[in-house]
Design an enzyme around this catalytic site. Sequence first.
Site, PDB file in Angstrom:
ATOM      1  N   PRO A   2       0.794  -1.202  -0.082  1.00  0.00           N
ATOM      2  CA  PRO A   2      -0.211   0.261   0.009  1.00  0.00           C
ATOM      3  C   PRO A   2       0.786   1.311   0.014  1.00  0.00           C
ATOM      4  O   PRO A   2       1.811   1.305   0.703  1.00  0.00           O
ATOM      5  CB  PRO A   2      -0.901  -0.065   1.226  1.00  0.00           C
ATOM      6  CG  PRO A   2      -0.237  -1.159   2.035  1.00  0.00           C
ATOM      7  CD  PRO A   2       0.642  -1.970   0.948  1.00  0.00           C
ATOM      8  N   GLU A   3       0.472   2.147  -1.051  1.00  0.00           N
ATOM      9  CA  GLU A   3       1.317   3.243  -1.012  1.00  0.00           C
ATOM     10  C   GLU A   3       0.398   4.553  -0.382  1.00  0.00           C
ATOM     11  O   GLU A   3      -0.747   4.281   0.143  1.00  0.00           O
ATOM     12  CB  GLU A   3       1.552   3.738  -2.367  1.00  0.00           C
ATOM     13  CG  GLU A   3       3.013   2.712  -2.710  1.00  0.00           C
ATOM     14  CD  GLU A   3       3.896   3.286  -3.768  1.00  0.00           C
ATOM     15  OE1 GLU A   3       3.897   4.634  -3.716  1.00  0.00           O
ATOM     16  OE2 GLU A   3       4.312   2.578  -4.585  1.00  0.00           O
ATOM     17  N   HIS A  90      -4.457 -14.774   9.808  1.00  0.00           N
ATOM     18  CA  HIS A  90      -3.894 -13.322   9.868  1.00  0.00           C
ATOM     19  C   HIS A  90      -4.644 -12.233  10.607  1.00  0.00           C
ATOM     20  O   HIS A  90      -4.200 -10.951  10.276  1.00  0.00           O
ATOM     21  CB  HIS A  90      -2.964 -13.090   8.568  1.00  0.00           C
ATOM     22  CG  HIS A  90      -2.686 -14.252   7.738  1.00  0.00           C
ATOM     23  ND1 HIS A  90      -1.464 -14.668   8.468  1.00  0.00           N
ATOM     24  CD2 HIS A  90      -2.855 -14.784   6.668  1.00  0.00           C
ATOM     25  CE1 HIS A  90      -1.047 -15.619   7.485  1.00  0.00           C
ATOM     26  NE2 HIS A  90      -2.029 -15.745   6.632  1.00  0.00           N
ATOM     27  N   ARG A 109       1.831 -10.835   6.049  1.00  0.00           N
ATOM     28  CA  ARG A 109       3.325 -10.741   6.083  1.00  0.00           C
ATOM     29  C   ARG A 109       4.039 -10.237   7.585  1.00  0.00           C
ATOM     30  O   ARG A 109       5.307 -10.116   7.997  1.00  0.00           O
ATOM     31  CB  ARG A 109       4.048  -9.943   5.076  1.00  0.00           C
ATOM     32  CG  ARG A 109       3.709 -10.923   3.592  1.00  0.00           C
ATOM     33  CD  ARG A 109       4.333 -10.415   2.611  1.00  0.00           C
ATOM     34  NE  ARG A 109       5.941 -10.397   2.617  1.00  0.00           N
ATOM     35  CZ  ARG A 109       6.583  -9.807   1.611  1.00  0.00           C
ATOM     36  NH1 ARG A 109       5.931  -9.197   0.684  1.00  0.00           N
ATOM     37  NH2 ARG A 109       7.729  -9.803   1.593  1.00  0.00           N
ATOM     38  N   ARG A 151      22.577  19.178  -4.990  1.00  0.00           N
ATOM     39  CA  ARG A 151      22.462  17.605  -4.692  1.00  0.00           C
ATOM     40  C   ARG A 151      22.750  16.786  -6.043  1.00  0.00           C
ATOM     41  O   ARG A 151      22.215  16.928  -6.991  1.00  0.00           O
ATOM     42  CB  ARG A 151      20.930  17.289  -4.198  1.00  0.00           C
ATOM     43  CG  ARG A 151      20.522  18.083  -2.885  1.00  0.00           C
ATOM     44  CD  ARG A 151      21.453  17.305  -1.752  1.00  0.00           C
ATOM     45  NE  ARG A 151      21.189  15.829  -1.612  1.00  0.00           N
ATOM     46  CZ  ARG A 151      20.241  15.407  -0.925  1.00  0.00           C
ATOM     47  NH1 ARG A 151      19.186  16.034  -0.438  1.00  0.00           N
ATOM     48  NH2 ARG A 151      20.266  14.113  -0.901  1.00  0.00           N
TER      49      ARG A 151
END
Length: 271
Positions: A2-3, A90, A109, A151
């Site tokens: 998930p983002e 889970h 996980r 940078r």
Amino acid sequence: MPELPEVEVCRLGITPHILNQKVSNVVVRHKQLRWPIPEEVHSVVGHEVLSIKRRSKYLLIEFSHGTLLIHLGMSGTIRVIAANTPVAKHDHFDLAFTHQKALRFNDPRRFGAVLWFAEHKDEQGLLAKLGPEPLSENFSHGYLFQKAKNRKVPIKTFLMSNPIVVGVGNIYANEALFKAGILPASLAGTLSEQRLNTLTDIIKKVLNDAIEQGGTTLKDFTQADGRPGYFAQKLQVYGRAGKKCFVCQEILEEIRQANRSSVFCPNCQTE
Ligand SMILES: [Zn+2]
């Protein structure tokens, strides 16, 4: 994984069901997630949820005396279901409410996290070093240019660095650079202010578009099966190495940067 958009959609999905609701019980079935779930989470029994916020990919469920933090990790999902729904494999953590519903956290996980910030204090400093939210006003024109000065780091690695800006994961960094016409290996400090301002606008757009698309999955947060908060998106470059660019038909190329895959169009991305 998930983002930011998935986590924001998750926040939107659970909020109407748990906001202002009183916790009746806390169930910890498997304490050992990325960090152990602390005993203090039980202190929320009898307290009402005052707000549900998001910072980066952390969900922050606020009570009067502290904040419950949830991170979905690699594979976590949460949903709001009838409290008596049979437990599945889970299902590690439940917040049960007096209106007979429960927020249930499932994570095969176990890289996710459930933590408690007493008095809202972030003792572990998880949130302390995070850069601005990409959808906030703090992430505006001029900001990336200022941070990128001198940078010599590739722009993609730069964008994925949390102290610079949070929540721009691999998928969205790839997609935003494609749409901005910037090569992922370009050094951050070599890009003009104008290019970086365009990139800023595009990052906001790709994240907002994904959140909007995720709106179609909001009903999944109240269903016991499925994968709420994970939604298929139409992607231009991510996962498409070796295939044709949708814009110019050139074959998309792939490089590795900081151990992550970067896919780009050598024709559309020029600088
Ligand atoms: Zn192209």
